[in-house]
Write an enzyme that holds these catalytic residues in place. Structure first.
Site, mmCIF file in Angstrom:
data_model
loop_
_atom_site.group_PDB
_atom_site.id
_atom_site.type_symbol
_atom_site.label_atom_id
_atom_site.label_comp_id
_atom_site.label_asym_id
_atom_site.label_seq_id
_atom_site.Cartn_x
_atom_site.Cartn_y
_atom_site.Cartn_z
ATOM 1 N N GLU A 81 0.821 -1.210 0.000
ATOM 2 C CA GLU A 81 0.000 0.000 0.000
ATOM 3 C C GLU A 81 0.861 1.270 0.000
ATOM 4 O O GLU A 81 1.817 1.378 0.743
ATOM 5 C CB GLU A 81 -0.918 0.012 1.230
ATOM 6 C CG GLU A 81 -1.786 -1.230 1.369
ATOM 7 C CD GLU A 81 -2.793 -1.389 0.227
ATOM 8 O OE1 GLU A 81 -2.977 -0.427 -0.545
ATOM 9 O OE2 GLU A 81 -3.380 -2.488 0.121
ATOM 10 N N CYS A 144 -7.970 -2.116 8.292
ATOM 11 C CA CYS A 144 -6.562 -2.058 7.865
ATOM 12 C C CYS A 144 -6.147 -0.621 7.567
ATOM 13 O O CYS A 144 -5.097 -0.157 8.015
ATOM 14 C CB CYS A 144 -6.327 -2.947 6.648
ATOM 15 S SG CYS A 144 -6.350 -4.696 7.063
ATOM 16 N N HIS A 168 -1.136 -5.815 2.160
ATOM 17 C CA HIS A 168 -2.275 -6.736 2.147
ATOM 18 C C HIS A 168 -1.864 -8.029 1.441
ATOM 19 O O HIS A 168 -1.305 -7.982 0.340
ATOM 20 C CB HIS A 168 -3.452 -6.128 1.365
ATOM 21 C CG HIS A 168 -4.430 -5.392 2.218
ATOM 22 N ND1 HIS A 168 -4.647 -4.043 2.102
ATOM 23 C CD2 HIS A 168 -5.263 -5.831 3.203
ATOM 24 C CE1 HIS A 168 -5.580 -3.675 2.982
ATOM 25 N NE2 HIS A 168 -5.963 -4.746 3.666
HETATM 26 N N1 PCA Z 1 -8.061 -7.189 6.742
HETATM 27 C C1 PCA Z 1 -9.076 -6.185 6.966
HETATM 28 C C2 PCA Z 1 -9.008 -5.876 8.420
HETATM 29 C C3 PCA Z 1 -8.232 -6.972 9.055
HETATM 30 C C4 PCA Z 1 -7.589 -7.676 7.923
HETATM 31 O O1 PCA Z 1 -6.759 -8.602 8.010
HETATM 32 C C5 PCA Z 1 -8.926 -4.979 6.042
HETATM 33 O O2 PCA Z 1 -8.442 -5.144 4.914
HETATM 34 O O3 PCA Z 1 -9.304 -3.876 6.420
#
Ligand code: PCA
Length: 200
Positions: A81, A144, A168
């Site tokens: 990100e 997140c 992610h």
């Molecule tokens: N993914 C979620 C919140 C916790 C996680 O592992 C997200 O992408 O916001």
């Protein structure tokens, strides 16, 4: 100076079978890149609370680098990100039932922050390790991104902040949610370790 890595993952949320970010964070912390001192932390998928815990660990551990990991359940590749946005919006509650709609993460705060980890270098190293990865311009509007924004906002006020970023990961092989070509968790773990080696 020896690098100090704080790596976080999230617990299960929204009915998923497991959260690979939790497992990967634990494995990277117990078997970190060579010469690196590492700690791991698993965060609850709860708006605000996740950041409160992570920032507490930053205070006590004093990392030089912070890598926050989360699951992107719909993803087919790793997303490194670039931006944390001051925006929260979700139809589905977090693990405490919070479901902010069209709200700011920090009232009156700036619109966003850049990740301070080297995004392109991480992506390049992940791809070299055979993992599908790309840079991404949004970490979404759920927990997140809330964690990422609150972390970058708090670090922006510090004189000598650690490098920090958010990655992610997709659902991994063996999870019912995974795509047919989803990578095994070991592949992601190894590739992330290598990518970290290149930047620490
Ligand atoms: N993914 C979620 C919140 C916790 C996680 O592992 C997200 O992408 O916001």
């Amino acid at each position: 100076m020896r690098s100090r890595l704080l790596v976080s993952g999230f617990d299960r949320f929204g009915g998923i079978s497991s959260n690979p970010s939790e497992l990967i964070a634990g494995r990277l912390a117990s078997d970190p890149p060579k010469g690196v001192l590492a700690e791991g932390v698993v965060l609850p998928t709860v708006f605000g609370e996740a950041a409160r815990i992570l920032l507490g660990r930053i205070e006590t551990f004093r990392p030089t680098h912070v890598l926050a990991l989360g699951l992107g359940r719909q993803l087919r590749e790793v997303h490194v990100e670039r931006f944390a946005l001051n925006f929260a919006d979700t139809e589905h509650g977090d693990n405490a039932g919070n479901a902010p709609r069209e709200s700011q993460v920090v009232q009156g705060g700036p619109a966003g922050y850049f990740a301070s980890l080297p995004v392109r270098k991480l992506v390049e190293r992940l791809v070299e390790e055979g993992v599908a990865a790309r840079s991404s311009t949004t970490a979404g509007t759920f927990v997140c991104n809330d964690l990422f924004f609150r972390m970058m906002h708090a670090l922006a006020a510090r004189p000598d902040p650690p490098f920090a970023g958010f990655v992610h990961v997709p659902a991994v092989r063996g999870m019912p949610e995974a795509a047919p070509d989803a990578p095994p968790i070991e592949t992601l773990e190894r590739a992330l370790r290598r990518a970290l080696e290149a930047i620490l």
